[in-house]
Design a protein around this motif. Sequence first.
Motif, mmCIF file in Angstrom:
data_model
loop_
_atom_site.group_PDB
_atom_site.id
_atom_site.type_symbol
_atom_site.label_atom_id
_atom_site.label_comp_id
_atom_site.label_asym_id
_atom_site.label_seq_id
_atom_site.Cartn_x
_atom_site.Cartn_y
_atom_site.Cartn_z
ATOM 1 N N SER A 1 0.861 -1.183 0.000
ATOM 2 C CA SER A 1 0.000 0.000 0.000
ATOM 3 C C SER A 1 0.895 1.230 0.000
ATOM 4 N N CYS B 1 -11.943 0.519 1.901
ATOM 5 C CA CYS B 1 -11.600 1.923 1.682
ATOM 6 C C CYS B 1 -12.640 2.838 2.311
ATOM 7 N N LYS C 1 1.932 -3.319 5.783
ATOM 8 C CA LYS C 1 2.185 -3.054 4.369
ATOM 9 C C LYS C 1 3.645 -2.663 4.128
#
Length: 268
Positions: free
Chosen positions: A150, A201, A167
């Motif tokens: 990410s 999200c 991430k």
Amino acid sequence: MSVGQVTPPVTGKSRCVLITGATGAIGGALAQAYASPTTHLVLHGRNQSSLETLATACREKGASVSLSSAHLTDDSELTAWLDSVCAQHVPDIVIANAGINTHPHDNALEPWDEVQALLDINLKAPIAMAQRLVPAMQARGSGQLVFISSLAGWHGLPTTPSYSASKAGIKAYGEGLRGLLAPHGIGVTVVMPGYVTSPMCNAMPGPKPWEWPPERAANAIQRGVAANRARISFPFPLNFGTWWLAVLPAGLSQWLIKRFGFHHPGGV
């Protein structure tokens, strides 16, 4: 279909693509992007109804499809599933896409049980998959591993510190693995998406600039994987900005994070 069951691929298929988290927004879009008459898809997801619906859509594009709901955090179950897959066809492309998120609440740390579950799925499971699949790929002399990081992996965000850590960890692992496996004909790609429209999200606190639809993200990932790119990061404006957070002095980066509204779960 039982947990972890894999049906034999249709003969004559030229490639096998394995995708975990296929019932998520990016995973589902990737499955549809790769679906073709020359592809056998191995799709993993925990929502069996959504997985069956996705499989139907991919079969309509000519792909053969196997499904699994194996627990990625159960070593014995994961091993049995991947061994079963490799017995039929060692995957040509493996996209370790499954992931979850958690957030601080009311200025408190994220709940420890949620942090443990996040690290198990986002970091440990992709590494465990590589441990099982790389020897088979080495024996064949080819393969492509794709790890989903990410843009939050460039610099930890106060709105999602554990997610950022996971991430950043998978980014570093994929980068290290690429050099290790290149002599064996195995490519490794790290994907660093920005905001992609999805329930995950939508649940994230803070602003979401330059949000992409999952189909656009899947197309960018597919093109980058085909080129064996070391890193696929998007969208450019957000990638450029978050990359600077990693190279600027930490104090300045943290001031910028606060300035743009990512300094606490409220995002204001």
